[in-house]
Design an enzyme around this catalytic site. Structure first.
Site, PDB file in Angstrom:
ATOM      1  N   ASN A  65      96.263  78.287 -21.939  1.00 14.29           N
ATOM      2  CA  ASN A  65      95.036  77.706 -21.391  1.00 14.29           C
ATOM      3  C   ASN A  65      94.652  76.429 -22.137  1.00 14.29           C
ATOM      4  O   ASN A  65      95.437  75.481 -22.129  1.00 14.29           O
ATOM      5  CB  ASN A  65      93.906  78.730 -21.198  1.00 14.29           C
ATOM      6  CG  ASN A  65      93.506  79.570 -22.382  1.00 14.29           C
ATOM      7  OD1 ASN A  65      94.298  80.344 -22.910  1.00 14.29           O
ATOM      8  ND2 ASN A  65      92.252  79.449 -22.797  1.00 14.29           N
ATOM      9  N   ASP A  66      93.486  76.354 -22.753  1.00 11.05           N
ATOM     10  CA  ASP A  66      92.926  75.072 -23.201  1.00 11.05           C
ATOM     11  C   ASP A  66      93.854  74.231 -24.093  1.00 11.05           C
ATOM     12  O   ASP A  66      94.472  74.760 -25.012  1.00 11.05           O
ATOM     13  CB  ASP A  66      91.666  75.292 -24.046  1.00 11.05           C
ATOM     14  CG  ASP A  66      90.680  76.234 -23.421  1.00 11.05           C
ATOM     15  OD1 ASP A  66      90.948  76.765 -22.340  1.00 11.05           O
ATOM     16  OD2 ASP A  66      89.625  76.452 -24.050  1.00 11.05           O
ATOM     17  N   GLN A  82      96.017  76.837 -26.460  1.00 10.06           N
ATOM     18  CA  GLN A  82      95.764  78.268 -26.464  1.00 10.06           C
ATOM     19  C   GLN A  82      96.944  78.951 -25.776  1.00 10.06           C
ATOM     20  O   GLN A  82      97.245  78.667 -24.604  1.00 10.06           O
ATOM     21  CB  GLN A  82      94.456  78.554 -25.710  1.00 10.06           C
ATOM     22  CG  GLN A  82      93.237  77.922 -26.372  1.00 10.06           C
ATOM     23  CD  GLN A  82      92.668  78.802 -27.475  1.00 10.06           C
ATOM     24  OE1 GLN A  82      92.071  79.830 -27.219  1.00 10.06           O
ATOM     25  NE2 GLN A  82      92.869  78.392 -28.727  1.00 10.06           N
ATOM     26  N   GLU A 246      80.982  75.581 -22.409  1.00 10.06           N
ATOM     27  CA  GLU A 246      82.226  75.733 -23.154  1.00 10.06           C
ATOM     28  C   GLU A 246      82.806  74.353 -23.426  1.00 10.06           C
ATOM     29  O   GLU A 246      82.521  73.377 -22.723  1.00 10.06           O
ATOM     30  CB  GLU A 246      83.229  76.553 -22.335  1.00 10.06           C
ATOM     31  CG  GLU A 246      82.778  77.981 -22.089  1.00 10.06           C
ATOM     32  CD  GLU A 246      83.925  78.871 -21.631  1.00 10.06           C
ATOM     33  OE1 GLU A 246      84.370  79.696 -22.442  1.00 10.06           O
ATOM     34  OE2 GLU A 246      84.372  78.724 -20.502  1.00 10.06           O
TER      35      GLU A 246
END
Ligand code: NAG
Ligand code: NAG
Ligand code: NAG
Ligand code: NAG
Ligand code: NAG
Ligand code: NAG
Length: 583
Positions: A65-66, A82, A246
């Site tokens: 992910n990120d 991530q 976020e």
């Protein structure tokens, strides 16, 4: 970013592969597929993998992910991300690490940060790098402690002579920032530290994403030495009603030109800079930004008139794009944006193919001359992968016509086209209620004719168009007697695949361009991703598609016009794209 303590536990059976795998439903967050995250016999993606990308960043396998802590150090670009070392669904998160000399070809390294200490034993979540004035990069990241609280930690390179910064050391002073009984921070909503900047008083500032009830917050901490951090009484900015913020990002942009500025710059005189605050809204899963002024003395971000830091703010990308992060590239004097694009396929399909998630092509990002929006453009380095250029000049696309672009590998290509409409007067009139471009695009799909449009590109198309993804414009008159026009850009995935299960949402964006000028569209097509840029980067839409027929050599590319009026293609250039060396 994301994921709260295991709260509501919902167990449901997913057919086929997922039978007997728990699904823990994290609040407004990633699902945790308990057994799948621990699975030991992970298949390496091999064999038939039509959806792996050729030039987008992705790890060899598993969930990503990120993007985290992007930077340049001693001429080497670093990307952390991530990653789940154990499976193709979210879980067991570490900071995986790759380096590059050109932002396109990447070498993998072992994970830089992984759970090892009480302050991060339950996860090493997102964060950022700050380059200190002595040139030393440091990481601030969110760790999950044994009580499942979110805390902020620091890690430093072990060997500064190693340009690849392979090994990182966590400070024994961690955690540096923690929620406690007195500071009123919600321990499950306190994450994603930004790159720090130096304030007017020579103290460092960093912001952390948070929320209290429905108020989204960017909590400020200050420090003299980067180790002892103090929470400011007032946040840098907040918004009542937008929910959890976020992956905040806060950076200056110059009002003059497209060069980047270092994160601690404040401009001399201050009128030369504006500041951008970006947040990823957990509620909507989109990245929004506002342009404004940074009041350095009061430590406040003040959005310009017309901007509000909530889901009414402009988006970096109107397709699939989240948890993005910028860094200042001191070697090329530009600011670069990384963003994560997730899959649109089912979890079963992700497990079957053994991976999930890609990063978009890094984009240079700068402030438009108007001062009212940001512009994004794929970094020039990606153009080195271009080969076999095909050009079409001065073609007329009559009403309801298609023009096939031959001679490029249509499943992996870069296309730029300049359209010109002849008679703006023929545009249909916009309904006053049409304020949501995504709704306009989904109601008026590619088969609906209007005066001007749809015209654009049809990509990843099968021979008889059983499958195709269309990226197109429509031009409307703002109202009956006005000479103002509205340009809408759409990416229609509804016919992208014969497979029924995928998310085929149609996306849309308004493009702030002068319709009297030629209208430009660029698409980076890479097997299962289409990144589209309208009006030279004034609107971006990223989509994921999984054709069954239009794969590899069976993929076709067209320029098309299904509107009632003819449209000119002034200039179309298309290139086959070589694959990058990644992983
Ligand atoms: C530090 O990195 C440099 C450059 O890679 C290397 O030559 C040196 O041996 C490393 N030092 C240690 C203590 O590992
Ligand atoms: C704290 O965060 C959790 C998780 O998102 C949420 O359930 C709770 O309502 C929050 N508390 C407050 C006071 O915002
Ligand atoms: C620049 O600084 C002056 C003096 O501190 C202040 O009054 C003015 O509002 C600032 N302008 C901007 C755009 O920040
Ligand atoms: C990922 O994709 C799904 C379905 O396509 C979507 O609902 C979800 O919100 C996406 N984004 C993130 C950040 O998880
Ligand atoms: C496109 O829109 C038309 C008219 O609303 C509708 O009949 C058709 O089913 C739609 N096609 C797709 C693929 O959604
Ligand atoms: C047309 O395409 C060629 C090749 O990319 C390019 O050199 C030229 O500048 C383009 N012209 C316009 C008007 O965009």
């Amino acid at each position: 970013m994301t994921k709260e303590v295991y709260s509501k536990i919902g167990v449901w059976l997913l057919f086929t592969l997922l039978i007997s795998n728990y699904v823990v439903d994290l609040e407004a967050s990633h699902h945790v597929y308990k057994r799948l995250t621990q699975s030991t016999n992970i298949k390496s993606p091999a064999g038939n993998q039509p959806y792996r990308t050729g030039f987008h960043f992705q790890p060899p396998k598993n969930w990503m992910n990120d993007p985290n802590g992007p930077m340049i150090y001693k001429g080497i670009y670093h990307l952390f991300y991530q990653w789940n070392p154990k499976g193709a669904v979210w879980g067991n998160i570490v900071w995986a690490h790759s380096t590059s000399t050109d932002l396109i070809n990447w070498d993998p390294h072992p994970p830089a940060i992984f759970p090892s200490e009480p302050f991060d034993i339950n996860g090493c979540w997102s964060g950022s790098v700050t380059i200190l004035p002595n040139g030393k990069p440091v990481i601030l990241y969110t760790g999950i402690n044994p009580k499942n609280q979110q805390v902020q930690n620091i890690a430093e390179p072990k060997n500064l002579s190693d340009p690849y910064l392979v090994e990182w050391t966590k400070s024994p002073l961690n955690p540096l920032m923690a929620p406690d009984a007195v500071n009123g921070i919600n321990a499950s909503s306190f994450r994603d530290p930004t790159t720090a900047w130096l304030g007017h008083d020579k103290k460092w500032r960093v912001i952390i994403g948070s929320k209290i009830h429905r108020r989204g917050l960017a909590i400020t901490y200050t420090s003299k030495d980067f180790l002892k951090w103090e929470k400011s009484t007032e946040p840098l900015h907040y918004d009542d009603g937008s929910g959890m913020w976020e992956c905040p990002d806060f950076f200056p942009v110059t009002r003059f030109g497209s060069n980047g500025v270092e994160t601690s710059s404040f401009g001399e005189p201050n009128e030369t800079l504006k500041h951008v605050l970006k947040v990823s809204l957990d509620d909507t899963k989109h990245d929004y930004y506002t342009i404004g002024t940074y009041d350095r003395v009061g430590d406040k971000f003040v959005p310009d008139k017309g901007f509000k830091m909530d889901s009414s703010a402009p988006r970096y990308d109107y397709g699939k794009y989240y948890a993005s992060k910028t860094f200042y590239d001191s070697a090329k004097n530009r600011r670069i944006l990384w963003g994560w694009t997730n899959e649109s396929s089912s979890v079963e399909d992700d497990v079957e193919k053994g991976w999930s998630g890609i990063q978009t092509i890094p984009r240079k990002i700068w402030l438009d001359r108007s001062g009212k929006q940001l512009i994004q453009w794929p970094v020039r380095e990606v153009e080195r992968l271009r080969t076999n250029q095909v050009n079409l000049r001065n073609k007329v696309l009559d009403s309801r016509s298609r023009l096939e672009v031959y001679g490029v590998t249509a499943a992996q290509a870069d296309v730029e086209v300049l359209f010109k409409v002849r008679d703006l007067e023929k545009a249909d009139v916009m309904e006053p209620s049409w304020t949501d471009p995504q709704l306009i695009c989904s109601r008026m799909n590619v088969s609906v004719k209007s005066g001007l449009g749809p015209f654009g590109l049809m990509v990843l198309a099968s021979k008889n168009l059983e499958e195709h993804t269309s990226v197109y414009f429509r031009i409307f008159k703002a109202s009956q007697n006005s000479n103002k026009y509205v340009v809408v850009m759409c990416s229609d995935q509804s016919r992208s695949s014969l497979e029924e299960e995928n998310d085929k949402t149609t996306y849309g964006a308004f493009v702030d361009v002068n319709p009297h000028q030629p209208l430009s569209l660029r698409a980076l097509i890479d097997n299962s991703v289409v990144e589209s840029f309208g009006g030279r980067g004034r609107a971006c839409i990223t989509s994921r598609v999984y054709p069954k027929l239009a794969i590899g050599k069976s993929s076709h590319l067209y320029a098309f016009n299904y509107g009632l009026q003819s449209v000119d293609v002034l200039n179309l250039s298309a290139w086959s794209m070589n694959s990058a060396q990644i992983s």
